[in-house]
Enzyme design. Structure first.
Site, PDB file in Angstrom:
ATOM      1  N   ALA A 104       0.847  -1.194   0.000  1.00  0.00           N
ATOM      2  CA  ALA A 104       0.000   0.000   0.000  1.00  0.00           C
ATOM      3  C   ALA A 104       0.879   1.240   0.000  1.00  0.00           C
ATOM      4  O   ALA A 104       2.007   1.210   0.508  1.00  0.00           O
ATOM      5  CB  ALA A 104      -0.929   0.021   1.220  1.00  0.00           C
TER       6      ALA A 104
ATOM      7  N   ARG B 165       0.508   3.755   1.806  1.00  0.00           N
ATOM      8  CA  ARG B 165       0.684   4.142   3.204  1.00  0.00           C
ATOM      9  C   ARG B 165       1.811   3.378   3.886  1.00  0.00           C
ATOM     10  O   ARG B 165       2.416   3.872   4.847  1.00  0.00           O
ATOM     11  CB  ARG B 165      -0.635   3.925   3.955  1.00  0.00           C
ATOM     12  CG  ARG B 165      -0.609   4.306   5.425  1.00  0.00           C
ATOM     13  CD  ARG B 165      -2.012   4.293   5.985  1.00  0.00           C
ATOM     14  NE  ARG B 165      -2.014   4.563   7.420  1.00  0.00           N
ATOM     15  CZ  ARG B 165      -2.147   3.640   8.365  1.00  0.00           C
ATOM     16  NH1 ARG B 165      -2.286   2.362   8.007  1.00  0.00           N
ATOM     17  NH2 ARG B 165      -2.155   3.956   9.639  1.00  0.00           N
ATOM     18  N   TYR B 166       2.127   2.177   3.401  1.00  0.00           N
ATOM     19  CA  TYR B 166       3.158   1.375   4.049  1.00  0.00           C
ATOM     20  C   TYR B 166       4.568   1.930   3.817  1.00  0.00           C
ATOM     21  O   TYR B 166       5.487   1.607   4.560  1.00  0.00           O
ATOM     22  CB  TYR B 166       3.115  -0.066   3.536  1.00  0.00           C
ATOM     23  CG  TYR B 166       1.809  -0.780   3.778  1.00  0.00           C
ATOM     24  CD1 TYR B 166       0.861  -0.286   4.669  1.00  0.00           C
ATOM     25  CD2 TYR B 166       1.521  -1.955   3.094  1.00  0.00           C
ATOM     26  CE1 TYR B 166      -0.340  -0.939   4.879  1.00  0.00           C
ATOM     27  CE2 TYR B 166       0.326  -2.624   3.309  1.00  0.00           C
ATOM     28  CZ  TYR B 166      -0.602  -2.110   4.195  1.00  0.00           C
ATOM     29  OH  TYR B 166      -1.783  -2.768   4.398  1.00  0.00           O
ATOM     30  N   GLY B 167       4.728   2.700   2.737  1.00  0.00           N
ATOM     31  CA  GLY B 167       6.024   3.317   2.480  1.00  0.00           C
ATOM     32  C   GLY B 167       7.096   2.378   1.957  1.00  0.00           C
ATOM     33  O   GLY B 167       8.291   2.687   2.068  1.00  0.00           O
TER      34      GLY B 167
END
Length: 251
Positions: A55, A57-59
């Site tokens: 994702a 958001r997970y970076g």
């Protein structure tokens, strides 16, 4: 992604209403220590894993690009799932975010143009989506393991031809030390991880369209754990129905 066939290295695949098929077993990534380069490369090279979940958001999208290159697995043999965040809602923002994810991952396409899905949607959310959109999602990704079984949601997704993708199959490691699961593992000569993954896949084969991404978190035994997922080339399924029945009865 593939339209037909069982996926790389004999891993079964589930057909989506989009016309593509997704491998039933995958490797998940996460934030806060939820990424290990060695684990991803090992899973791709040695274990036949072809389904990778991540994702924005997970970076770790850019880190996965390095793992894909090192593994020498072609993009057409991979099923890559990434997810957008709330700030990316809206047509233009969504397109921009998808293209940025493609760039970070080093790929030319993603589910954005092949298949689309939602994550952590309950029945109420899917009903609302049905009213607001003409498109039915191809996948709904929800936490699912022996202690967490939203069967009503699974049945609902199945009735609408939405593939139910269960993440955290090992309950973030809790199942590995559970007495009942350890007992079954000893009985069948398998690991607790194999018992739980086998159980989930058997539920899928029984009609509960279910996919089981794994965790790619870095830990002392993560490489050994990923290696345990090579259940398609072992004899574990010789007694898999019994395992499924016994674990279902327990929970």
């Amino acid at each position: 992604p593939r339209r037909r066939g069982g996926g790389a290295h004999g891993c079964p695949a589930l057909p989506l209403t989009s016309g593509w098929s997704t491998p039933v077993l995958g490797l998940g990534t996460s934030h806060q220590g939820g990424y290990s380069h060695d684990v991803v490369v090992h899973a791709l090279q040695k274990c036949g894993i072809r389904h990778i979940d991540t994702a924005k958001r997970y970076g770790c999208e850019s880190l996965l690009q390095k793992a894909f290159k090192e593994s020498d697995v072609k993009q057409e043999d991979l099923w890559i799932t990434t997810k957008l965040w709330h700030s990316d809602y809206g047509c233009e923002s969504r397109k921009k975010a998808c293209l940025e994810s493609c760039e970070r991952l080093g790929v030319e396409y993603l589910g954005l143009c092949r298949s689309i899905g939602v994550s952590n949607f309950l029945i109420s959310h899917l009903e609302q989506l049905k009213e607001d959109s003409v498109i039915t999602p191809h996948v709904n990704q929800v936490e699912y393991y022996p202690f967490q079984r939203p069967q009503e949601l699974v049945n609902y997704c199945s009735s609408r031809d939405i593939v139910f993708e269960g993440y955290c199959p090992l309950a973030k490691g809790e199942v590995l030390t559970h007495p009942s699961i350890i007992q079954l593992a000893k009985k069948y000569g398998r690991t607790p991880a194999q018992i739980c993954i086998c159980w989930k896949i058997q539920l899928m084969e029984g009609g509960n369209k279910n996919v089981s991404p794994l965790s790619g978190k870095k830990s002392g035994n993560s490489l050994g754990f990923v290696h345990q997922t090579r259940i398609y080339t072992e004899s574990i399924f010789a007694s898999s129905m019994l395992i499924s029945c016994e674990l279902t009865v327990l929970y």
